[in-house]
Design an enzyme around this catalytic site. Structure first.
Site, PDB file in Angstrom:
ATOM      1  CD  GLU A  43      -6.898  -1.801   6.661  1.00 56.82           C
ATOM      2  OE1 GLU A  43      -6.219  -0.931   6.081  1.00 56.82           O
ATOM      3  OE2 GLU A  43      -8.039  -1.592   7.101  1.00 56.82           O
TER       4      GLU A  43
ATOM      5  CD  GLU B   5      -5.949   0.108   0.147  1.00 54.27           C
ATOM      6  OE1 GLU B   5      -6.184   0.743   1.211  1.00 54.27           O
ATOM      7  OE2 GLU B   5      -5.032  -0.722   0.039  1.00 54.27           O
TER       8      GLU B   5
ATOM      9  CD  GLU C 221      -2.718   1.263   2.512  1.00 56.35           C
ATOM     10  OE1 GLU C 221      -3.477   2.244   2.679  1.00 56.35           O
ATOM     11  OE2 GLU C 221      -2.669   0.302   3.309  1.00 56.35           O
TER      12      GLU C 221
END
Length: 400
Positions: A352, A266, A176
């Protein structure tokens, strides 16, 4: 007159006027108005904080809950009243929430707002903090717009990368892209220090474009070395209202001779509360280009199963809050049900906030496959990531 300073955050002019009129009937002397979260933040940056925010939960642009989180972190709002055409279950769930980033939730109102019901909620705040109390000073402010523009012009905003990995093997499964501001006097700043200001001053596209170039440059370098890696970028729903940014992404991919399949975008679940046709079209265009679409912070917002079924998302990222409370039956139920939901919709699931081996092993036993968190690696610069990838940390083999 009621000695309160109140913000009305409402996109629809007619509804905003009705709320302001109700407040004026109650004798509220000072009412600020904003049609978007970005505008509200900029307004309070110029005129100072407020006592109470009245927010439409179906708010467009910067999502209402995102705005409240930013405002709470900046200590520029004390309490909040939410209003919407609530379904009974949603209203009960909201009323059970203690706070948004330290804000007191005075209550919820259905629309159209009744003056008597509004007065009852305002009195709750007056009992907690009498009108004679001196107005609290703002303890934190947004970064200066000129400083932000200078930082963007000088390339001080840098892409950091946090790997995603397969829980069982520790194999890297993507990364990410996270924004960092290398400020000349304040050091390395995190998004919580500047993102609200970037949104408030409408600089989010400029920052994203700089991060995109840095990410694509890294992918090109990895490809030349015989490696492949999928990168995930965060987008705000308001960025998808115009087609220009999608065209920019397509041109950038062509410039670096990369495919849309190398990228995932995202969007926070809270931003999916109400998506209009223009945003839906932008999402579809990204999917047609081959890009993945991920619902970020899943489980803490209010998206519906209907949206999950009809919007072209390919991945769910379950919020780290449930991992931190993994020993609690409620969190376990959320994790297992989200696994089943993702599988039934043929979507990938990323967990996460995986911070240690115990959490990792528990998630594996529950059937989770992909994760992200400090147990694998902290966010790092492109140079650090290149070195890290040469000797990747095998999360599944780590000894505490």
């Amino acid at each position: 007159m009621i000695s309160l300073r109140i913000l009305v955050l409402e996109q629809q002019a007619v509804q905003r006027s009705a709320v302001v009129s109700a407040l004026q009937q109650l004798g509220v002397a000072e009412v600020l108005q904003a049609s978007s979260g970005e505008q509200a933040l900029a307004l309070m940056q110029r005129q100072g904080g407020i006592d109470i925010a009245l927010c439409d939960l179906a708010h467009h642009g910067m999502d209402c809950l995102d705005f409240l989180n930013y405002a709470g972190q900046l200590s520029i709002i004390q309490a909040v009243i939410l209003y919407c055409d609530f379904q009974p279950q949603l209203q009960r769930a909201i009323e059970q929430m203690v706070s948004f980033s330290g804000l007191e939730l005075l209550g919820t109102l259905s629309t159209p707002i009744e003056v008597k019901a509004l007065h009852t909620l305002l009195q709750r705040y007056q009992r907690r903090a009498p009108a004679t109390t001196a107005y609290p000073l703002v303890t934190s402010t947004l970064p200066d717009e000129q400083d932000l523009r200078r930082g963007l012009a000088l390339g001080e905003f840098r892409a950091f990368f946090q790997p995603k990995f397969l829980l069982a093997s520790g194999q890297v499964d993507g990364a990410e892209v996270l924004a960092r501001w290398q400020h000349p006097s304040k050091g390395l700043l995190l998004p919580k220090d500047f993102l609200a200001a970037v949104l408030a001053y409408d600089l989010i596209d400029e920052m994203f474009k700089q991060l995109l170039v840095q990410g694509l440059s890294l992918l090109g370098m990895l490809r030349r070395e015989g490696h492949s890696l999928e990168l995930s970028f965060n987008l705000h729903a308001s960025q998808l209202l115009e087609a220009g940014l999608i065209d920019h992404i397509r041109r950038a991919l062509g410039q670096y001779q990369l495919s849309g399949t190398d990228l995932t975008f995202e969007l926070a679940e809270n931003e999916l509360l109400e998506i209009g046709p223009k945003i839906q079209e932008s999402l579809l265009r990204l999917r047609v280009m081959g890009c993945g679409l991920s619902i970020d912070d899943f489980g803490v917002g209010f998206s519906s199963l209907k949206q999950l079924c009809h919007l072209p998302f390919t991945e769910i990222k379950l919020d780290g809050e449930f991992v931190r409370k993994i020993q609690e039956p409620g969190s376990q139920a959320v994790i297992t049900s989200t696994i089943a939901l993702a599988r039934s919709l043929n979507m990938a699931l990323v967990i996460e906030g995986v911070s240690d081996q115990k959490e990792c092993q528990a998630l594996i036993r529950m059937g989770c496959e992909q994760g992200q968190g400090f147990y694998c690696a902290q966010p790092m610069s492109s140079h650090e990531l290149l070195s890290w990838l040469q000797a990747p940390f095998m999360a599944g083999q780590k000894d505490d």
